[in-house]
Design an enzyme around this catalytic site. Sequence first.
Site, mmCIF file in Angstrom:
data_model
loop_
_atom_site.group_PDB
_atom_site.id
_atom_site.type_symbol
_atom_site.label_atom_id
_atom_site.label_comp_id
_atom_site.label_asym_id
_atom_site.label_seq_id
_atom_site.Cartn_x
_atom_site.Cartn_y
_atom_site.Cartn_z
ATOM 1 N N ARG A 173 29.952 10.105 -29.566
ATOM 2 C CA ARG A 173 29.634 9.291 -28.791
ATOM 3 C C ARG A 173 28.163 9.895 -28.224
ATOM 4 O O ARG A 173 27.335 9.422 -27.739
ATOM 5 C CB ARG A 173 30.420 8.919 -27.681
ATOM 6 C CG ARG A 173 31.507 8.048 -28.126
ATOM 7 C CD ARG A 173 32.513 7.638 -26.917
ATOM 8 N NE ARG A 173 31.842 7.832 -25.655
ATOM 9 C CZ ARG A 173 32.063 8.517 -24.608
ATOM 10 N NH1 ARG A 173 33.269 9.396 -24.545
ATOM 11 N NH2 ARG A 173 31.228 8.719 -23.615
ATOM 12 N N CYS A 179 -3.394 12.226 14.880
ATOM 13 C CA CYS A 179 -3.466 10.645 14.572
ATOM 14 C C CYS A 179 -3.297 10.022 15.497
ATOM 15 O O CYS A 179 -2.541 10.079 16.480
ATOM 16 C CB CYS A 179 -2.325 10.556 13.641
ATOM 17 S SG CYS A 179 -2.127 8.841 12.936
ATOM 18 N N ASP A 221 28.121 16.992 -16.307
ATOM 19 C CA ASP A 221 28.029 17.191 -17.845
ATOM 20 C C ASP A 221 28.053 18.237 -18.533
ATOM 21 O O ASP A 221 28.249 18.311 -19.579
ATOM 22 C CB ASP A 221 27.177 15.801 -18.469
ATOM 23 C CG ASP A 221 27.433 14.607 -17.999
ATOM 24 O OD1 ASP A 221 28.337 14.308 -17.401
ATOM 25 O OD2 ASP A 221 26.531 13.610 -18.112
ATOM 26 N N LYS A 228 0.675 -1.357 -0.113
ATOM 27 C CA LYS A 228 0.016 0.082 -0.160
ATOM 28 C C LYS A 228 0.615 1.219 -0.062
ATOM 29 O O LYS A 228 0.588 2.407 -0.878
ATOM 30 C CB LYS A 228 -1.301 -0.179 1.153
ATOM 31 C CG LYS A 228 -1.401 1.475 1.568
ATOM 32 C CD LYS A 228 -2.259 1.379 2.908
ATOM 33 C CE LYS A 228 -1.194 1.497 4.123
ATOM 34 N NZ LYS A 228 -1.013 2.893 4.590
ATOM 35 N N ASN A 229 1.817 1.272 0.927
ATOM 36 C CA ASN A 229 2.696 2.392 0.992
ATOM 37 C C ASN A 229 3.522 2.639 -0.239
ATOM 38 O O ASN A 229 4.205 3.937 -0.384
ATOM 39 C CB ASN A 229 3.391 2.412 2.469
ATOM 40 C CG ASN A 229 2.735 2.383 3.457
ATOM 41 O OD1 ASN A 229 1.411 2.776 3.356
ATOM 42 N ND2 ASN A 229 3.102 2.420 4.840
ATOM 43 N N ARG A 240 2.112 13.458 14.087
ATOM 44 C CA ARG A 240 2.598 13.277 12.782
ATOM 45 C C ARG A 240 2.656 14.664 11.858
ATOM 46 O O ARG A 240 1.781 14.737 11.049
ATOM 47 C CB ARG A 240 1.885 12.103 11.858
ATOM 48 C CG ARG A 240 2.130 10.872 12.576
ATOM 49 C CD ARG A 240 1.261 9.827 11.920
ATOM 50 N NE ARG A 240 1.644 9.206 10.745
ATOM 51 C CZ ARG A 240 1.087 8.384 10.057
ATOM 52 N NH1 ARG A 240 -0.008 7.978 10.401
ATOM 53 N NH2 ARG A 240 1.556 7.965 8.928
HETATM 54 N N1 EPU Z 1 8.056 13.764 11.076
HETATM 55 C C1 EPU Z 1 8.115 15.117 11.529
HETATM 56 N N2 EPU Z 1 8.004 16.055 10.520
HETATM 57 C C2 EPU Z 1 7.513 15.864 9.007
HETATM 58 C C3 EPU Z 1 7.322 14.464 8.857
HETATM 59 C C4 EPU Z 1 7.602 13.467 9.973
HETATM 60 O O1 EPU Z 1 8.554 15.346 12.501
HETATM 61 O O2 EPU Z 1 7.292 16.806 8.548
HETATM 62 C C5 EPU Z 1 8.134 12.816 11.903
HETATM 63 C C6 EPU Z 1 7.023 12.073 12.421
HETATM 64 O O3 EPU Z 1 6.462 12.803 13.501
HETATM 65 C C7 EPU Z 1 7.518 10.761 12.920
HETATM 66 C C8 EPU Z 1 8.655 10.523 12.040
HETATM 67 O O4 EPU Z 1 9.047 11.833 11.499
HETATM 68 O O5 EPU Z 1 7.951 10.822 14.052
HETATM 69 C C9 EPU Z 1 8.430 9.783 10.614
HETATM 70 O O6 EPU Z 1 7.370 9.785 10.135
HETATM 71 P P1 EPU Z 1 7.086 9.701 8.440
HETATM 72 O O7 EPU Z 1 6.734 11.051 7.643
HETATM 73 O O8 EPU Z 1 8.262 8.539 8.055
HETATM 74 O O9 EPU Z 1 5.701 8.753 8.548
HETATM 75 P P2 EPU Z 1 4.760 8.976 7.151
HETATM 76 O O10 EPU Z 1 5.597 9.290 6.101
HETATM 77 O O11 EPU Z 1 3.460 9.712 7.836
HETATM 78 C C10 EPU Z 1 4.980 6.517 6.694
HETATM 79 C C11 EPU Z 1 3.778 5.311 6.417
HETATM 80 C C12 EPU Z 1 3.629 4.823 7.774
HETATM 81 C C13 EPU Z 1 4.676 4.622 8.538
HETATM 82 C C14 EPU Z 1 5.788 5.448 8.612
HETATM 83 C C15 EPU Z 1 7.159 5.162 9.184
HETATM 84 C C16 EPU Z 1 3.124 5.841 4.171
HETATM 85 C C17 EPU Z 1 1.790 6.161 3.629
HETATM 86 N N3 EPU Z 1 2.918 5.932 5.942
HETATM 87 O O12 EPU Z 1 4.351 7.591 7.507
HETATM 88 O O13 EPU Z 1 2.830 3.689 7.684
HETATM 89 O O14 EPU Z 1 4.466 3.982 10.046
HETATM 90 O O15 EPU Z 1 6.179 6.252 7.376
HETATM 91 O O16 EPU Z 1 7.928 6.124 9.554
HETATM 92 O O17 EPU Z 1 3.878 5.478 3.638
HETATM 93 C C18 EPU Z 1 1.094 2.141 8.108
HETATM 94 O O18 EPU Z 1 1.106 1.647 6.811
HETATM 95 O O19 EPU Z 1 0.204 1.485 8.865
HETATM 96 C C19 EPU Z 1 1.533 3.350 8.567
HETATM 97 C C20 EPU Z 1 1.290 4.059 9.384
#
Ligand code: EPU
Length: 340
Positions: free
Chosen positions: A314, A116, A222, A22-23, A121
């Site tokens: 080339r 969340c 390049d 999914k991700n 997040r």
């Molecule tokens: N963070 C920040 N600022 C930002 C973005 C993130 O401080 O602008 C912090 C977050 O608070 C967190 C950490 O960075 O503590 C990592 O968060 P990340 O941004 O990587 O999470 P995400 O991109 O919102 C994705 C997955 C999640 C997975 C996390 C693991 C997708 C759609 N979602 O979320 O998947 O747990 O990465 O890092 O790719 C799941 O599939 O169940 C799921 C929650």
Amino acid sequence: MDTIVITGGNRLCGEVRISGAKNSALPILASTILGGGECTITNVPRVVDVLTMGKLLGILGAKVAHEGNRAVVKADVIHSTEAPYDLVKTMRASVLVLGPLVARWGEAKVSLPGGCAIGSRPVNLHLAGLAKLGADISIEHGYITAKAKRLKGARIYCDTPTVTGTENLIMAASLAEGAVLMKLREAGAEVKTEKDRVRLTVPGKLKGTDVRTLPFPGFPTDMQAQMVALMTIAEGTSVVTETVFESRFMHVEELRRMGADIRVEGNRLVVTGRQNLTGAPVMASDLRASAGLIVAGLAAEGVTEVQRVYHLDRGYEQIEEKLQALGAVVERRKMTSMVR
Ligand code: EPU
């Protein structure tokens, strides 16, 4: 609401087909906004978040069809750049349309994802990265608004690794204007980009400009030799730093034979521009060096003879014909091999 009922105690064995992730599917679907053509994505899991992303693309105006595990998306025309609250609140990954929308359509309005269940997040790193790429970001009435006529390549450091943040920024950066046209503008060129052409004029004098080569979207290694050739006749001093390859300055000695004032300091060249170069026989050492020497030859007084043009062949198709079409006096002389 459905219920899953499990009767434990049975031995598990056999084969199961693993679904696509999914991700991975979500950012791939969001990335269809970047291009105009029809995209077919296979092995797409048929899960609610994926269908939600399809719904969001549909709200933006894309044509989306799910056929089993295939998704077919056509996003050549969109009629909205807004990801509404009602949808974003059901799936935080909706924020993935922010980067591609602003990169392709110059603006995006995406509801700020709220709290969340699994913890805080924020999306501050997505926004800081987009601002680095040149977007104007504001947050009002619960919505992020990002605007940019054209994003520009930049070096971005995320102090926390972020999955969707990185995906958003990679998508946005893929359509950002890279350092070459910007650098030509800095050097005094007027550059107008149209759908399938670039118009370039230099109304005044060329000005020296500093260049540092970097992987994409930085200034490409390049184009370094050609830029050095240009800087040899620009007003002032330019510093050209090569960070990608360790010995890509072979053209410097040859440019000096044409009168260029270039000092080598490790991986940096200090180029002091002068009014003109003088034509000379020079030796091409690699593909891009050959192009650099031709650029210098075009600006030099008299005749420049670039030898070893097999390097040039080339990578540049009939360059002499293209230059002739612009009024350059360039010809290819066939070398006949000597037979005793
Ligand atoms: N963070 C920040 N600022 C930002 C973005 C993130 O401080 O602008 C912090 C977050 O608070 C967190 C950490 O960075 O503590 C990592 O968060 P990340 O941004 O990587 O999470 P995400 O991109 O919102 C994705 C997955 C999640 C997975 C996390 C693991 C997708 C759609 N979602 O979320 O998947 O747990 O990465 O890092 O790719 C799941 O599939 O169940 C799921 C929650």
